[in-house]
Each structure stands twice: as C-alpha cells, then as structure tokens.
Motif scaffolding. Structure first.
Motif, PDB file in Angstrom:
ATOM      1  N   SER A   1       4.546  13.367   0.703  1.00 28.10           N
ATOM      2  CA  SER A   1       4.253  14.244   1.841  1.00 28.10           C
ATOM      3  C   SER A   1       4.051  15.646   1.291  1.00 28.10           C
ATOM      4  O   SER A   1       4.881  16.127   0.523  1.00 28.10           O
ATOM      5  CB  SER A   1       5.405  14.269   2.853  1.00 28.10           C
ATOM      6  OG  SER A   1       5.581  13.002   3.440  1.00 28.10           O
TER       7      SER A   1
ATOM      8  N   ALA B   1       0.909  11.610   3.156  1.00 26.95           N
ATOM      9  CA  ALA B   1       0.749  12.416   4.365  1.00 26.95           C
ATOM     10  C   ALA B   1       0.574  13.875   3.961  1.00 26.95           C
ATOM     11  O   ALA B   1       1.373  14.406   3.193  1.00 26.95           O
ATOM     12  CB  ALA B   1       1.981  12.275   5.249  1.00 26.95           C
TER      13      ALA B   1
ATOM     14  N   THR C   1       0.799  -1.218   0.000  1.00 27.30           N
ATOM     15  CA  THR C   1       0.000   0.000   0.000  1.00 27.30           C
ATOM     16  C   THR C   1       0.838   1.277   0.000  1.00 27.30           C
ATOM     17  O   THR C   1       1.770   1.413   0.787  1.00 27.30           O
ATOM     18  CB  THR C   1      -0.895   0.025   1.260  1.00 27.30           C
ATOM     19  OG1 THR C   1      -1.585  -1.215   1.334  1.00 27.30           O
ATOM     20  CG2 THR C   1      -1.889   1.167   1.185  1.00 27.30           C
ATOM     21  N   LYS C   2       0.478   2.198  -0.887  1.00 26.78           N
ATOM     22  CA  LYS C   2       1.155   3.492  -0.899  1.00 26.78           C
ATOM     23  C   LYS C   2       0.549   4.379   0.178  1.00 26.78           C
ATOM     24  O   LYS C   2      -0.600   4.212   0.573  1.00 26.78           O
ATOM     25  CB  LYS C   2       1.032   4.141  -2.284  1.00 26.78           C
ATOM     26  CG  LYS C   2       1.976   3.509  -3.310  1.00 26.78           C
ATOM     27  CD  LYS C   2       2.248   4.447  -4.466  1.00 26.78           C
ATOM     28  CE  LYS C   2       3.259   3.859  -5.443  1.00 26.78           C
ATOM     29  NZ  LYS C   2       4.631   3.927  -4.939  1.00 26.78           N
ATOM     30  N   ARG C   3       1.342   5.368   0.624  1.00 22.38           N
ATOM     31  CA  ARG C   3       0.904   6.264   1.692  1.00 22.38           C
ATOM     32  C   ARG C   3       1.096   7.717   1.299  1.00 22.38           C
ATOM     33  O   ARG C   3       2.117   8.087   0.727  1.00 22.38           O
ATOM     34  CB  ARG C   3       1.763   6.050   2.938  1.00 22.38           C
ATOM     35  CG  ARG C   3       1.545   4.745   3.662  1.00 22.38           C
ATOM     36  CD  ARG C   3       2.673   4.613   4.681  1.00 22.38           C
ATOM     37  NE  ARG C   3       2.315   3.717   5.754  1.00 22.38           N
ATOM     38  CZ  ARG C   3       2.600   3.921   7.039  1.00 22.38           C
ATOM     39  NH1 ARG C   3       3.256   5.009   7.410  1.00 22.38           N
ATOM     40  NH2 ARG C   3       2.238   3.057   7.950  1.00 22.38           N
TER      41      ARG C   3
ATOM     42  N   PHE D   1       3.996   9.074  10.612  1.00 21.09           N
ATOM     43  CA  PHE D   1       3.372   8.561   9.391  1.00 21.09           C
ATOM     44  C   PHE D   1       4.124   9.027   8.138  1.00 21.09           C
ATOM     45  O   PHE D   1       4.390   8.249   7.230  1.00 21.09           O
ATOM     46  CB  PHE D   1       1.912   9.024   9.330  1.00 21.09           C
ATOM     47  CG  PHE D   1       1.133   8.475   8.173  1.00 21.09           C
ATOM     48  CD1 PHE D   1       0.637   7.174   8.184  1.00 21.09           C
ATOM     49  CD2 PHE D   1       0.894   9.251   7.046  1.00 21.09           C
ATOM     50  CE1 PHE D   1      -0.084   6.657   7.112  1.00 21.09           C
ATOM     51  CE2 PHE D   1       0.176   8.752   5.966  1.00 21.09           C
ATOM     52  CZ  PHE D   1      -0.313   7.449   5.995  1.00 21.09           C
TER      53      PHE D   1
ATOM     54  N   TYR E   1      -4.577   4.401  -1.688  1.00 20.60           N
ATOM     55  CA  TYR E   1      -3.572   4.934  -0.765  1.00 20.60           C
ATOM     56  C   TYR E   1      -4.093   4.911   0.667  1.00 20.60           C
ATOM     57  O   TYR E   1      -5.292   5.066   0.908  1.00 20.60           O
ATOM     58  CB  TYR E   1      -3.259   6.400  -1.090  1.00 20.60           C
ATOM     59  CG  TYR E   1      -2.227   6.641  -2.163  1.00 20.60           C
ATOM     60  CD1 TYR E   1      -2.463   6.264  -3.485  1.00 20.60           C
ATOM     61  CD2 TYR E   1      -1.031   7.279  -1.875  1.00 20.60           C
ATOM     62  CE1 TYR E   1      -1.525   6.518  -4.467  1.00 20.60           C
ATOM     63  CE2 TYR E   1      -0.085   7.543  -2.856  1.00 20.60           C
ATOM     64  CZ  TYR E   1      -0.336   7.158  -4.145  1.00 20.60           C
ATOM     65  OH  TYR E   1       0.589   7.422  -5.118  1.00 20.60           O
ATOM     66  N   ASP E   2      -3.165   4.793   1.597  1.00 22.69           N
ATOM     67  CA  ASP E   2      -3.405   5.012   3.012  1.00 22.69           C
ATOM     68  C   ASP E   2      -3.104   6.507   3.229  1.00 22.69           C
ATOM     69  O   ASP E   2      -1.986   6.953   2.961  1.00 22.69           O
ATOM     70  CB  ASP E   2      -2.434   4.126   3.804  1.00 22.69           C
ATOM     71  CG  ASP E   2      -2.780   4.023   5.267  1.00 22.69           C
ATOM     72  OD1 ASP E   2      -3.811   4.587   5.677  1.00 22.69           O
ATOM     73  OD2 ASP E   2      -2.017   3.378   6.000  1.00 22.69           O
ATOM     74  N   VAL E   3      -4.099   7.284   3.652  1.00 21.69           N
ATOM     75  CA  VAL E   3      -3.948   8.742   3.698  1.00 21.69           C
ATOM     76  C   VAL E   3      -4.202   9.303   5.093  1.00 21.69           C
ATOM     77  O   VAL E   3      -5.187   8.953   5.743  1.00 21.69           O
ATOM     78  CB  VAL E   3      -4.927   9.443   2.716  1.00 21.69           C
ATOM     79  CG1 VAL E   3      -4.710  10.953   2.716  1.00 21.69           C
ATOM     80  CG2 VAL E   3      -4.804   8.878   1.315  1.00 21.69           C
ATOM     81  N   GLN E   4      -3.303  10.175   5.540  1.00 23.08           N
ATOM     82  CA  GLN E   4      -3.529  10.919   6.778  1.00 23.08           C
ATOM     83  C   GLN E   4      -3.436  12.417   6.501  1.00 23.08           C
ATOM     84  O   GLN E   4      -2.522  12.862   5.815  1.00 23.08           O
ATOM     85  CB  GLN E   4      -2.509  10.526   7.850  1.00 23.08           C
ATOM     86  CG  GLN E   4      -2.722   9.113   8.388  1.00 23.08           C
ATOM     87  CD  GLN E   4      -1.959   8.839   9.688  1.00 23.08           C
ATOM     88  OE1 GLN E   4      -1.390   9.738  10.295  1.00 23.08           O
ATOM     89  NE2 GLN E   4      -1.976   7.587  10.112  1.00 23.08           N
TER      90      GLN E   4
ATOM     91  N   SER F   1       6.045   7.607   4.235  1.00 18.98           N
ATOM     92  CA  SER F   1       5.083   7.862   3.157  1.00 18.98           C
ATOM     93  C   SER F   1       5.769   8.031   1.816  1.00 18.98           C
ATOM     94  O   SER F   1       6.936   8.382   1.733  1.00 18.98           O
ATOM     95  CB  SER F   1       4.259   9.112   3.470  1.00 18.98           C
ATOM     96  OG  SER F   1       3.398   8.866   4.556  1.00 18.98           O
TER      97      SER F   1
END
Lengths: 157, 157, 157
Positions: free
Chosen positions: A154, A8, A4-6, A147, A34-37, A151
């Motif tokens: 960013s 931030a 999984t891509k991330r 996080f 994507y995993d997103v924060q 990532s």
C-alpha cells in the motif's frame, strides 16, 4: 502466498513529476501480474481527466530539482516560468525516451489497473463526471481500505 | 511470521527536511534487525550523491514550518532566502543533537541497508554513476516491487 | 487473518490540504474496526496542537490546484495571498459539507485512534508538551516500527 499479489495506491499529486510514480508503479505491477487499484484524490484527480494539460511542474516547489540552467528563486516566480519549466521537463523526458502521462495511463488501463476517483474531492473541486475518462469508478476512503486491507503493498503517493 | 522482517522505502524527495525520514526509518529498522531496501528516485537521488550540498530547504514550499522569525511570503522569495533557511535549519539540527544527513547515511550503510538508484531518473537528470557513493545498485520499478511485494512495511516518502 | 486489522500512518504534512488524508483515513478505518496509530512528525505535529490556526494552504506549492480564479505565479507570492487562499479553501470545504480539521480529529479520538508525537521533531521545533492536546503519546521511529511491522496497511503521508 495466496495467489495473486495486490497493490493499493493513493495518488494525491497532480504535478508533472509526481503523476509519474503511481503510473509507473501501477503499470509495472500489473505487467507482473499484480491486481492493482489506484485511488485518486485531491490533485491526483488530474490523472483521471480527459484533458491532461493541467499537469505542470512548479520550479518553486522543488528546490532539489537540478534545472538545466540555475535560476535564482525570484526568477522562478516570474510569470511564465511555470510553463517554461513544464516545457523543459517534457522535452527532456521525450529526449530520454520516457513515455508521456497519456501513454502510461493507457498502459495501465490496458493492463487492467482499476482507477477510483475520490467522490469527496471530486465534489470539493467542482469536477463533473464528464471531466474524467471512461471506465473509472467513484468511491471513498472505505473503498480504498476495502482493497488495501488485503494488499501486499500500500503506497500513499 | 517467517523470521526476518522487511521494510521497503521509495525515497523521492531531496530537500533537507524530507531526506531525514527515509534515513531515520531505515537506520532504526536495520538496528532492530529488519532487512531494509531504499529505492531512490526523482529528487531522492540526492541521497546517494557523493556531494550532499545540493540538499536545501525551501521556505516557500512549507507554509506549516514554524520559522524562528516570521517572514511574509514575498520575503521568502527574495534571493538568498533559500540558503539562509537551509543554514538556519542545519544550525538548529546541530544544536538539538540531530545527526547530519551524511552521518545517518553512513549508519544505514554500516547496518546493511541496501540503496538502489532508479536508472530511469538517473538518465533523466543526466547523473553519472561517478556522482554516487560506492556500494549502491541500479534498478527499476520491477526491482522495487520484487522486494516490496514480500515486505512487512512499504513506504513511499 | 488474525482478528483485528491494523493501520499505521506517518503524518508529516501540516498544510490545510494534507492534514485531511490522515484524519479521513484514520477515522474511517477506526469506524470499520481497525486498530489505528498515527505517528505525527515534522509539520504533521500541527495535527496535534491545541491551536490549529497554523494550518494554512500555500497556493505556490500546489500548481495542480484548481483555483476558483486563475492567478499568475507572481500574484500568488504577494503578501496576503496565503491567508486568502486558506480562507477560500475553508469556505469551499464548509459549503461542500466537509468536516473541519478539529471535527475530524475529534472523531478519531472518540473512535480510539492513537496519536503519537515524534519526540525528535517536538524538540527540533521547540514545541512544549502543553502545546498539544491531551491523550497523545510521545515516541520515536522505534515506536512507529513496533506497530507498523505487524500492520495490514502502512502509509507515509
């Protein structure tokens, strides 16, 4: 590379134009898997408020914004112009089929985007936890870096 | 790591000061062998217009800008001050040997920097394809993420 | 992945609100063991001056800022409002226990954060080397890219 891509994001702005980029990027990335924060700080806390009516546009701060009618700087500073520019922008967005801030925020939440409110600026601006929507977390720069450090993208917005 | 380095930029600003960073970073990175994409959205679309005369500086939006002559805020809001501040900035840049926006954009294009116009904001601001220089592409957040997700540097400007 | 993590920051703003994010992120990352470089350009050069009194807040540029007392736009443009908003913000930060810009910059320097002043903008704004604190370096976009290209986090602030 490793599953999984991330992504931030630090969201720091609270005007009508600048709340769109974090929401559009976050919802699109989440839709792509994507995993997103999104770490909201300073004026970016507006994004997390139940009441989104504080999100306006300032004609003064954007000399490069093509206004429907050219206005001299002094007129832009007159009382009421901020509200008028905000209304004009909202109408234009609606006419062009652009989703509202509330709709985009809802899309992000449904897609699993994690929103974090910066505790320091929450305190600084005297916000109460009850000012914010449910399901968000509170944290600091350490939370963001934990996080972002792993990532793929960013962005400071 | 894997050959060519990549830099992804989102250019969102259209004032005289803030159009410089994406162009300087993009042209420098391209000269160093980077594969560079600049995604232009909101006021950053100004960067792609044939007519660059809409790029001005606002003395009001930059309280930290050292002006050649100190001016109170009210005077900065007077009609004509925006044009005057723009002229002063351009003259200073020329005197200091800083390349013009047009020159830097030309350098980027020659060096193979790929410019992408954000279709949503092109529509929002009623721009026509003929408003923009040749050789650019049109896309959305998915286009940006497709490149940025495998980039070494991603910057939101 | 390969030992020490790296964060590259471009600091471009010089107002009281926007000098905080690079300093907070840099000092926190350094405390977590990151190797951190902050490249200061345009109004971000204010961060490196011995005299930090040029760092003010503009009530006009931040329509989303919750002011202690609501003020119409015209009143915000009156002479003296910039100084008053700056004083109000500083008092609020002090009351909330937020460190001053000088304290945070000191923390960064003690923790080994490397500050680089952009030579082009130093020249453009007619700064003298003696205007800046000791221990900084001078460089250009190539300097920034040389570090950012191998960083885990790159942020344009």
């Amino acid at each position: 590379m490793e599953g999984t891509k991330r992504m931030a994001i630090i969201a720091t702005k609270g005007t009508l134009d600048w709340v769109y980029p974090p929401l559009i990027l976050a919802s699109t990335a989440a839709a792509l898997g994507y995993d997103v924060q999104v770490f909201c700080t300073f004026y970016g806390l507006q994004l997390l408020r139940k009441d989104l009516s504080g999100i306006k546009i300032s004609p003064l701060a954007n000399p490069a914004m093509p206004m429907p009618v050219p206005m001299p700087v002094m007129v832009q500073a007159l009382p009421g112009m901020e509200a008028m520019a905000t209304m004009m922008m909202k109408n234009k967005m609606k006419a062009k089929g652009v989703a509202s801030v509330e709709e985009l925020r809802g899309l992000c939440l449904e897609a699993g985007v994690k929103f974090i409110a910066c505790q320091m600026t929450v305190d600084l601006f005297d916000f109460q936890p009850s000012d914010f929507i449910d399901g968000i977390e509170f944290g600091g720069a350490t939370t963001f870096l934990g996080f972002a450090g792993d990532s793929d993208i960013s962005l400071y917005i």
